[in-house]
Design an enzyme around this catalytic site. Sequence first.
Site, PDB file in Angstrom:
ATOM      1  CB  VAL A 177      -0.920  -0.003   1.249  1.00 54.75           C
ATOM      2  CG1 VAL A 177      -1.868  -1.193   1.219  1.00 54.75           C
ATOM      3  CG2 VAL A 177      -0.115   0.044   2.551  1.00 54.75           C
ATOM      4  CG  HIS A 197      -3.875  -6.149   0.267  1.00 57.23           C
ATOM      5  ND1 HIS A 197      -2.799  -6.872   0.700  1.00 57.23           N
ATOM      6  CD2 HIS A 197      -4.782  -7.051  -0.152  1.00 57.23           C
ATOM      7  CE1 HIS A 197      -3.052  -8.174   0.543  1.00 57.23           C
ATOM      8  NE2 HIS A 197      -4.249  -8.308   0.026  1.00 57.23           N
ATOM      9  CB  CYS A 220     -20.322  13.388   6.854  1.00 65.88           C
ATOM     10  SG  CYS A 220     -19.188  12.084   7.399  1.00 65.88           S
ATOM     11  N   GLY A 247       9.316 -11.151  -3.015  1.00 65.31           N
ATOM     12  CA  GLY A 247       9.262 -10.539  -1.689  1.00 65.31           C
ATOM     13  C   GLY A 247       7.956 -10.685  -0.971  1.00 65.31           C
ATOM     14  CB  THR A 248       4.822 -12.065  -1.186  1.00 67.50           C
ATOM     15  OG1 THR A 248       3.692 -12.258  -0.331  1.00 67.50           O
ATOM     16  CG2 THR A 248       4.836 -13.100  -2.303  1.00 67.50           C
TER      17      THR A 248
HETATM   18  C1  BV8 Z   1     -10.593 -11.589   3.009  1.00 65.48           C
HETATM   19  C2  BV8 Z   1      -3.332  -3.704   3.928  1.00 65.48           C
HETATM   20  C3  BV8 Z   1     -12.893 -12.256   2.847  1.00 65.48           C
HETATM   21  C4  BV8 Z   1      -3.400  -3.101   5.293  1.00 65.48           C
HETATM   22  C5  BV8 Z   1      -3.166  -6.146   4.186  1.00 65.48           C
HETATM   23  C6  BV8 Z   1      -7.714 -18.509   3.746  1.00 65.48           C
HETATM   24  C7  BV8 Z   1      -6.877 -19.160   4.610  1.00 65.48           C
HETATM   25  C8  BV8 Z   1      -6.489 -18.517   5.811  1.00 65.48           C
HETATM   26  C9  BV8 Z   1      -6.893 -17.225   6.142  1.00 65.48           C
HETATM   27  C10 BV8 Z   1      -7.703 -16.575   5.277  1.00 65.48           C
HETATM   28  C11 BV8 Z   1      -8.127 -17.213   4.099  1.00 65.48           C
HETATM   29  N1  BV8 Z   1      -8.923 -16.336   3.443  1.00 65.48           N
HETATM   30  C12 BV8 Z   1      -9.021 -15.180   4.181  1.00 65.48           C
HETATM   31  C13 BV8 Z   1      -8.285 -15.308   5.294  1.00 65.48           C
HETATM   32  C14 BV8 Z   1      -8.123 -14.310   6.317  1.00 65.48           C
HETATM   33  C15 BV8 Z   1      -6.993 -13.301   5.981  1.00 65.48           C
HETATM   34  C16 BV8 Z   1      -5.655 -13.968   5.899  1.00 65.48           C
HETATM   35  O1  BV8 Z   1      -5.156 -14.298   4.834  1.00 65.48           O
HETATM   36  N2  BV8 Z   1      -5.035 -14.114   7.077  1.00 65.48           N
HETATM   37  C17 BV8 Z   1      -3.655 -14.662   7.116  1.00 65.48           C
HETATM   38  C18 BV8 Z   1      -2.870 -13.853   8.121  1.00 65.48           C
HETATM   39  C19 BV8 Z   1      -3.678 -16.113   7.460  1.00 65.48           C
HETATM   40  N3  BV8 Z   1      -7.281 -12.601   4.731  1.00 65.48           N
HETATM   41  C20 BV8 Z   1      -8.095 -11.519   4.810  1.00 65.48           C
HETATM   42  O2  BV8 Z   1      -8.608 -11.127   5.838  1.00 65.48           O
HETATM   43  C21 BV8 Z   1      -8.363 -10.805   3.499  1.00 65.48           C
HETATM   44  N4  BV8 Z   1      -9.775 -10.581   3.352  1.00 65.48           N
HETATM   45  O3  BV8 Z   1     -10.178 -12.698   2.752  1.00 65.48           O
HETATM   46  O4  BV8 Z   1     -11.916 -11.222   3.012  1.00 65.48           O
HETATM   47  C22 BV8 Z   1     -12.836 -13.057   4.078  1.00 65.48           C
HETATM   48  C23 BV8 Z   1     -12.802 -12.398   5.310  1.00 65.48           C
HETATM   49  C24 BV8 Z   1     -12.754 -13.180   6.471  1.00 65.48           C
HETATM   50  C25 BV8 Z   1     -12.635 -14.575   6.427  1.00 65.48           C
HETATM   51  C26 BV8 Z   1     -12.654 -15.209   5.165  1.00 65.48           C
HETATM   52  C27 BV8 Z   1     -12.735 -14.462   3.992  1.00 65.48           C
HETATM   53  C28 BV8 Z   1      -7.704  -9.393   3.510  1.00 65.48           C
HETATM   54  C29 BV8 Z   1      -6.214  -9.521   3.502  1.00 65.48           C
HETATM   55  C30 BV8 Z   1      -5.577  -8.132   3.299  1.00 65.48           C
HETATM   56  C31 BV8 Z   1      -5.199  -7.504   4.608  1.00 65.48           C
HETATM   57  N5  BV8 Z   1      -4.465  -6.243   4.387  1.00 65.48           N
HETATM   58  N6  BV8 Z   1      -2.531  -4.945   3.959  1.00 65.48           N
HETATM   59  C32 BV8 Z   1      -2.087  -2.464   5.707  1.00 65.48           C
HETATM   60  O5  BV8 Z   1      -1.086  -2.609   5.000  1.00 65.48           O
HETATM   61  O6  BV8 Z   1      -2.121  -1.799   6.748  1.00 65.48           O
HETATM   62  S1  BV8 Z   1      -2.232  -7.605   4.200  1.00 65.48           S
HETATM   63  C33 BV8 Z   1      -0.589  -7.089   4.413  1.00 65.48           C
HETATM   64  O7  BV8 Z   1       0.065  -8.203   4.975  1.00 65.48           O
HETATM   65  C34 BV8 Z   1       0.169  -6.775   3.149  1.00 65.48           C
HETATM   66  O8  BV8 Z   1      -0.601  -6.077   2.223  1.00 65.48           O
HETATM   67  C35 BV8 Z   1       0.545  -8.166   2.664  1.00 65.48           C
HETATM   68  O9  BV8 Z   1      -0.521  -8.736   1.947  1.00 65.48           O
HETATM   69  C36 BV8 Z   1       0.676  -8.946   3.948  1.00 65.48           C
HETATM   70  C37 BV8 Z   1       2.114  -9.081   4.310  1.00 65.48           C
HETATM   71  O10 BV8 Z   1       2.622 -10.078   3.485  1.00 65.48           O
HETATM   72  P1  BV8 Z   1       3.954  -9.767   2.622  1.00 65.48           P
HETATM   73  O11 BV8 Z   1       3.737  -8.566   1.792  1.00 65.48           O
HETATM   74  O12 BV8 Z   1       4.311 -11.038   1.975  1.00 65.48           O
HETATM   75  O13 BV8 Z   1       5.024  -9.335   3.741  1.00 65.48           O
HETATM   76  P2  BV8 Z   1       5.720 -10.264   4.855  1.00 65.48           P
HETATM   77  O14 BV8 Z   1       6.360  -9.339   5.808  1.00 65.48           O
HETATM   78  O15 BV8 Z   1       4.768 -11.289   5.346  1.00 65.48           O
HETATM   79  O16 BV8 Z   1       6.853 -11.047   4.033  1.00 65.48           O
HETATM   80  C38 BV8 Z   1       7.883 -10.332   3.422  1.00 65.48           C
HETATM   81  C39 BV8 Z   1       8.664 -11.379   2.644  1.00 65.48           C
HETATM   82  O17 BV8 Z   1       9.707 -10.710   1.942  1.00 65.48           O
HETATM   83  C40 BV8 Z   1       9.315 -12.423   3.540  1.00 65.48           C
HETATM   84  O18 BV8 Z   1       9.067 -13.710   2.986  1.00 65.48           O
HETATM   85  C41 BV8 Z   1      10.818 -12.075   3.492  1.00 65.48           C
HETATM   86  O19 BV8 Z   1      11.622 -13.221   3.524  1.00 65.48           O
HETATM   87  C42 BV8 Z   1      10.916 -11.411   2.132  1.00 65.48           C
HETATM   88  N7  BV8 Z   1      11.982 -10.406   1.972  1.00 65.48           N
HETATM   89  C43 BV8 Z   1      12.450  -9.514   2.906  1.00 65.48           C
HETATM   90  N8  BV8 Z   1      13.398  -8.702   2.344  1.00 65.48           N
HETATM   91  C44 BV8 Z   1      13.512  -9.082   1.033  1.00 65.48           C
HETATM   92  C45 BV8 Z   1      12.611 -10.171   0.798  1.00 65.48           C
HETATM   93  N9  BV8 Z   1      12.465 -10.769  -0.403  1.00 65.48           N
HETATM   94  C46 BV8 Z   1      13.256 -10.292  -1.432  1.00 65.48           C
HETATM   95  N10 BV8 Z   1      14.139  -9.245  -1.276  1.00 65.48           N
HETATM   96  C47 BV8 Z   1      14.300  -8.624  -0.086  1.00 65.48           C
HETATM   97  N11 BV8 Z   1      15.167  -7.627   0.032  1.00 65.48           N
HETATM   98 ZN    ZN Z   2     -18.218  11.248   5.398  1.00 63.71          ZN
END
Ligand code: BV8
Ligand code: ZN
Length: 246
Positions: free
Chosen positions: A104, A120, A156, A192-193
Site C-alpha cells: 500500500v 490491498h 460529513c 518478496g512475499t
Molecule cells: C478476506 C493492507 C474475505 C493493510 C493487508 C484462507 C486461509 C487462511 C486465512 C484466510 C483465508 N482467506 C481469508 C483469510 C483471512 C486473511 C488472511 O489471509 N489471514 C492470514 C494472516 C492467514 N485474509 C483476509 O482477511 C483478506 N480478506 O479474505 O476477506 C474473508 C474475510 C474473512 C474470512 C474469510 C474471507 C484481507 C487480507 C488483506 C489484509 N491487508 N494490507 C495495511 O497494509 O495496513 S495484508 C498485508 O500483509 C500486506 O498487504 C501483505 O498482503 C501482507 C504481508 O505479506 P507480505 O507482503 O508477503 O510481507 P511479509 O512481511 O509477510 O513477508 C515479506 C517477505 O519478503 C518475507 O518472505 C521475506 O523473507 C521477504 N523479503 C524480505 N526482504 C527481502 C525479501 N524478499 C526479497 N528481497 C528482499 N530484500
Molecule cells: Zn463522510
Amino acid sequence: MITDALARAAAMLRGATRITILTGAGVSAASGIPTFRGADGLWRKVRSETLATAEAFENDPKLVWEWYDWRRGMIRGAVPNTAHDVLARWTRERPGVTLITQNVDGLHERAGSERLIRLHGSIWHLRCWQRCNEGRRDWLDETAPLPTLPPRCPYCNGLARPGVVWFGESLDPAVVEAATNATACDVFMTVGTSAVVYPAAGLVQHAKRRGAATIEVNTEPTEASRLVDVAILGRAEEVLPALSAG
Ligand code: BV8
Ligand code: ZN
C-alpha cells in the site's frame, strides 16, 4: 551472481509474452520500509495483523491512525529501489507484463509502473468511516504527518479511515477479478512475499493450474517455495537487475 536458478528463470522470462508479477513487502525492504513478518515488522510491540482491522479502528481510531501516520511518514522519506525500477521498466517496455502488488506504500507507482493492480488499497488514500455518500469514494491525501489524528471526513466531518483493505475485509471484487485474469499467463513470478495472506497467496497456485511456469524470488523459503518451478533465494534489488540483464 549467475546461479542455475537465475539462469533458468531468465530463460523462462526471455521466452514469455504474458508475464504476471506479484509483489509483497520484501520488494520495499531495500527502501527502508519494514516488512510485516520480518523482525522489524512490529510497531510498539503490536503485530500488524491486530492493528490492520476494523475492530482495532472501532476500539481506538487514534491509535490505528498513529500507526498509519508513522508508516506514511516513513514511506514519504523513502524512494523506490532498483527492484521497483526494474519492474516499472518491464511494465513500460513489455505490454504483456502485469504487476500485482499487496503493498500500500505507493512505491511502484512512484517508480512509474504501468498496469499496476493494487490488491490491498493505498495508504495515501482516505475514505469516510461513516460511508457518507460523497466520502465512500477514496480521496487522495498525501499530507505527512497528518495535521490532526484521527483525520475527519471533509464531507460529513465524521471519522476518516485509511483507504486500505483490512484483515477480515473483502477485497474489491473488480480488483480480484483483474488479478485472477492475470493468472492466465506464461510466467507467474512472486517477489518478496511470504505467501501467507489470502486471497493474494492463492494466485500462484491458480496460475500454476492454468499452465503458467512459476518463479519465486525471496531471501528465504516460503509457503510457496515447494510448489514453484524455480525458487531464487536472493534480494529482489539484486536478483531483478540480474534477471533483467539475463
Ligand atoms: C478476506 C493492507 C474475505 C493493510 C493487508 C484462507 C486461509 C487462511 C486465512 C484466510 C483465508 N482467506 C481469508 C483469510 C483471512 C486473511 C488472511 O489471509 N489471514 C492470514 C494472516 C492467514 N485474509 C483476509 O482477511 C483478506 N480478506 O479474505 O476477506 C474473508 C474475510 C474473512 C474470512 C474469510 C474471507 C484481507 C487480507 C488483506 C489484509 N491487508 N494490507 C495495511 O497494509 O495496513 S495484508 C498485508 O500483509 C500486506 O498487504 C501483505 O498482503 C501482507 C504481508 O505479506 P507480505 O507482503 O508477503 O510481507 P511479509 O512481511 O509477510 O513477508 C515479506 C517477505 O519478503 C518475507 O518472505 C521475506 O523473507 C521477504 N523479503 C524480505 N526482504 C527481502 C525479501 N524478499 C526479497 N528481497 C528482499 N530484500
Ligand atoms: Zn463522510
